[in-house]
Design a protein around this motif. Structure first.
Motif, mmCIF file in Angstrom:
data_model
loop_
_atom_site.group_PDB
_atom_site.id
_atom_site.type_symbol
_atom_site.label_atom_id
_atom_site.label_comp_id
_atom_site.label_asym_id
_atom_site.label_seq_id
_atom_site.Cartn_x
_atom_site.Cartn_y
_atom_site.Cartn_z
ATOM 1 N N ASN A 456 76.106 -33.787 44.661
ATOM 2 C CA ASN A 456 75.892 -34.080 43.239
ATOM 3 C C ASN A 456 76.475 -32.991 42.334
ATOM 4 N N THR A 471 75.252 -28.719 39.447
ATOM 5 C CA THR A 471 74.876 -30.064 39.889
ATOM 6 C C THR A 471 74.562 -30.941 38.680
ATOM 7 N N SER A 472 74.432 -32.239 38.941
ATOM 8 C CA SER A 472 74.118 -33.184 37.864
ATOM 9 C C SER A 472 72.739 -32.936 37.274
ATOM 10 N N ASP A 473 71.864 -32.241 38.017
ATOM 11 C CA ASP A 473 70.526 -31.901 37.519
ATOM 12 C C ASP A 473 70.507 -30.588 36.752
ATOM 13 N N GLY A 474 71.674 -29.928 36.624
ATOM 14 C CA GLY A 474 71.727 -28.668 35.899
ATOM 15 C C GLY A 474 71.466 -27.446 36.749
ATOM 16 N N LEU A 475 71.386 -27.620 38.088
ATOM 17 C CA LEU A 475 71.195 -26.458 38.959
ATOM 18 C C LEU A 475 72.512 -25.693 39.084
ATOM 19 N N PRO A 506 68.417 -25.342 32.982
ATOM 20 C CA PRO A 506 69.473 -26.288 33.389
ATOM 21 C C PRO A 506 70.762 -26.066 32.607
ATOM 22 N N SER A 508 75.100 -27.003 31.980
ATOM 23 C CA SER A 508 76.091 -28.081 32.015
ATOM 24 C C SER A 508 77.484 -27.570 32.347
ATOM 25 N N SER A 521 73.947 -23.841 28.663
ATOM 26 C CA SER A 521 72.775 -24.625 29.042
ATOM 27 C C SER A 521 72.912 -26.034 28.485
ATOM 28 N N MET A 522 72.073 -26.928 28.961
ATOM 29 C CA MET A 522 72.124 -28.303 28.485
ATOM 30 C C MET A 522 71.733 -28.421 27.020
#
Length: 710
Positions: A456, A471-475, A506, A508, A521-522
């Motif tokens: 991901n 990752t898509s989850d912001g990790l 998280p 981006s 960050s997101m």
């Protein structure tokens, strides 16, 4: 090859040559070379006064090859009678070898001046051995000593020019803009034949065969094709003059010519041959210019711009241009000078339908719309001079790419799997290693038998022996060299082989500089960590951080971030002020810079100055300058959407696809004296060709841009 320069004048009364003595000739030559750097100065300033040591004479420089000397009349004390008539003489700069002879032809004009001319109307001709132009060496002089009257200058290039007029009654009135250049390859063929004293030589320009017939003991020749004749002549000029922008300006009238400047045929006379236009707005037959493109030669008219046929740039189709240092093939083309540098954006012809670009110090890569990955440059011990398909990933659609100093990360497949290959210095490839660039290995989170792959992944970044993935989850995962704590793991261990989660909100996007790292960050905040000795972390100090620190600013949220990169093993000179800098863009399209200000990379000066003005917190481009304390308004009317930072340069991409840069704009990591700017300037080559840039990728050595035709 050194050449000799003698400054001479023609006596207006008797047909004889006068040679300036050594110290005067040197003084004139130095002033002349200085004037050549700025020929736009006022005419009254284009001169050198020789002083009382040489009769208070003044030499006036002209844009033509004919200069003149004025000498005030000298009077006897107490009388009004001049001791001699005013000295007004034609002055010529003679370039010659140490053997042979030169011939000067002259004719008088209305004021009795003997003027040196190229051709007709000659009333007399003086042939002088060069030994008479320069003082004898003397018995004690060595064989390698230069004659005292000679000034050593740079090597001169032999250049053959053709006249676009076929009517010989018009040729003798030709202007400079009426002479065109032969392509480099044909120029060499003609020059070799002339040097070998051949009577004629055959060449092919584009699709047209031509015969060059030389005149005996002359620098003139005739070009014959289908009963058409053109005058051809040989000139010599320095490399700087050959390549200077003023040459393009002097040939401006050829830009909209109805004549193909390669085959010399009028477009109206060859309706069956398609016409193509280059990025520098010159028109040629498509077949003619394609041969020049394939040989990676510059435009035969302006010499400067990269050759791109507009028919190749279909509207909306992604193409890639590159420029900078290409010693390891990382530019993907051979449009380089002798030092391995390409100053201007040049198209890589074979790559089309591209969606992403990336570059590291020695490697470059692209992804096309089918998800295929192409790489070129130095990968391990392999040097790929042309883009090469990574066949092992052909069955997976590659979606993201990052390139470090000597390793590559890419995301491929529907699950967002991460692959790595290249040199595994400091564990930057992960626990399972592949050094074969044609056999990428999937990256895992551990080295045990029950390995867990990283999936991901939406974005990756590389730098000097370090890697990062989002990752898509912001990790955020980081691994590899942890010098100065640039992995953000709260420690400064030498290296970390296992991809490790960073304790951060998280994210981006992540950007890795040489010795530090930054992330968005997101929510649009900027987080930075690693080496901070240049103020590049924006924390109002010069301290290192081994854990992420949020940038304290009210100018966010931010949409683009770039941490600067330097060449491997590069150590900045002591007290040079060089160091890292960071660039970011907020949602309003405003650019912010901080860190080292060397060579104008922060854009915080109103004047061209070397004075250091490091920024320890974000500085808005266009704000109050650090030297005048007045607003510069740089980029104030331009919305920026992406930025890139290199050792000596800063790049900005506007919403409408224009690239701006400041610092050393043509050499991302190569500083050249007086070849830098403190304010953003647009990349005119791409803009003039109506090419819209979609993404920029900046390494320590070169730049790639993803672009399309508008």
């Amino acid at each position: 090859m050194s050449v000799l320069v003698a400054w001479v004048s023609l006596n207006p009364v008797n047909p004889e040559i006068n040679v300036y003595p050594p110290h005067i000739a040197t003084k004139i030559e130095e002033a002349y070379l200085g004037w050549r750097q700025d020929m736009n100065i006022a005419p009254e300033l284009a001169k050198i006064e020789l002083g009382s040591a040489f009769y208070d004479a003044t030499v006036h420089f002209s844009r033509t090859s004919f200069h003149c000397q004025t000498t005030p009349a000298q009077r006897f004390p107490g009388t009004r009678i001049p001791s001699k008539p005013p000295g007004y003489r034609s002055v010529q700069r003679i370039v010659c070898r140490q053997d042979g002879k030169i011939s000067l032809k002259g004719k008088p004009d209305e004021i009795g001046e003997w003027r040196i001319v190229d051709g007709g109307g000659t009333l007399f001709e003086i042939t002088v051995p060069i030994t008479q132009l320069v003082t004898s060496r003397g018995d004690s002089a060595g064989e390698d000593d230069e004659p005292p009257h000679a000034v050593v200058v740079e090597e001169l290039l032999p250049i053959w020019l053709w006249n676009k007029n076929t009517d010989y009654d018009i040729v003798h009135r030709s202007k400079e803009t009426d002479w065109g250049f032969y392509p480099e390859s044909e120029n060499k063929v003609i020059e070799n034949a002339w040097q070998n004293k051949e009577k004629e030589v055959d060449i092919v320009l584009g699709t047209v065969p031509l015969t060059i017939i030389f005149s005996p003991n002359s620098v003139y020749a005739r070009q014959i094709h289908d009963k058409k004749e053109r005058l051809v002549k040989r000139v010599t000029m320095s490399k700087a003059d050959y390549e200077t922008q003023s040459l393009q300006n002097s040939l401006e009238s050829l830009r909209f010519s109805q004549l193909c400047s390669i085959c010399l045929e009028e477009f109206s006379a060859t309706p069956s041959l398609p016409v193509a236009t280059t990025t520098c707005s010159h028109k040629f037959h498509s077949l003619c210019i394609q041969q020049i493109v394939d040989r990676h030669e510059p435009c035969p008219i302006c010499r400067h711009h990269p050759l791109v046929i507009d028919q190749q740039l279909e509207k909306g189709i992604g193409r890639v241009f590159s420029w900078g240092i290409g010693s390891y093939g990382q530019l993907g083309h051979k449009n380089l000078d002798k030092s391995g540098v390409c100053e201007y954006p040049t198209l890589i012809n074979e790559l089309t339908d591209l969606v992403d670009v990336a570059c590291g110090e020695m490697i470059s890569g692209v992804i096309n719309k089918n998800g295929e990955l192409y790489l070129w440059g130095k990968i391990n011990d392999h040097i790929l001079f042309r883009p090469t398909l990574i066949a092992a990933l052909a069955n997976f659609k590659v979606t993201s790419l990052a390139i470090g100093t000597s390793h590559v990360l890419c995301v491929a497949g529907p699950s967002g799997n991460l692959y790595s290959f290249g040199k595994n210095t400091n564990g930057c490839l992960g626990p399972k290693v592949s050094t074969d660039f044609q056999n990428p290995t999937q990256v895992y989170t551990d080295s045990s038998e029950n390995q867990t792959p990283i999936q991901n992944i939406i974005q990756v970044a590389c730098s000097h022996h370090a890697s990062a993935a989002v990752t898509s989850d912001g990790l955020l995962y980081t691994w590899g060299l942890n010098q100065f704590g640039k992995l953000g793991l709260g420690k400064t261990d030498e290296s970390v082989e296992i991809p490790t989660l960073v304790n951060i909100p998280p994210v981006s996007f992540v950007s890795m500089g040489t010795d530090y790292t930054g992330a968005l960050s997101m929510t649009g905040d900027i987080w930075l960590w690693g080496s901070g000795k240049d103020g590049n972390l924006g924390t109002n100090d010069r301290l290192d951080r081994s854990s992420p620190v949020r940038l304290l600013t009210s100018d966010g949220p931010f949409i683009s971030l770039s941490c600067s990169v330097t060449p491997r093993g590069y150590v900045s000179p002591k007290d040079s002020g060089e160091g890292a800098h960071t660039v970011a863009v907020n949602t309003q399209g405003k650019v912010f810079t901080w860190g080292s200000s060397h060579h104008g990379v922060l854009g915080n000066h109103a004047n061209h100055t070397q004075i250091s003005a490091d920024e320890l917190a974000p500085y808005q481009i266009g704000g109050f300058s650090r030297d005048t304390r007045e607003k510069t308004n740089y980029l104030s009317e331009t919305e920026i959407v992406q930025v890139g930072a290199s050792n000596y340069s800063t790049f900005c991409l506007s919403k409408d696809g224009v690239v701006y840069s400041f610092g050393c704009t043509h050499f991302p990591s190569l500083y050249i004296e007086n070849n830098w700017t403190h304010k953003p300037v647009s990349e005119g080559t791409l803009t003039d060709a109506k090419i819209v840039v979609q993404k920029i990728a900046v390494s320590a050595n070169h730049v790639l841009v993803l672009a399309k035709s508008s």
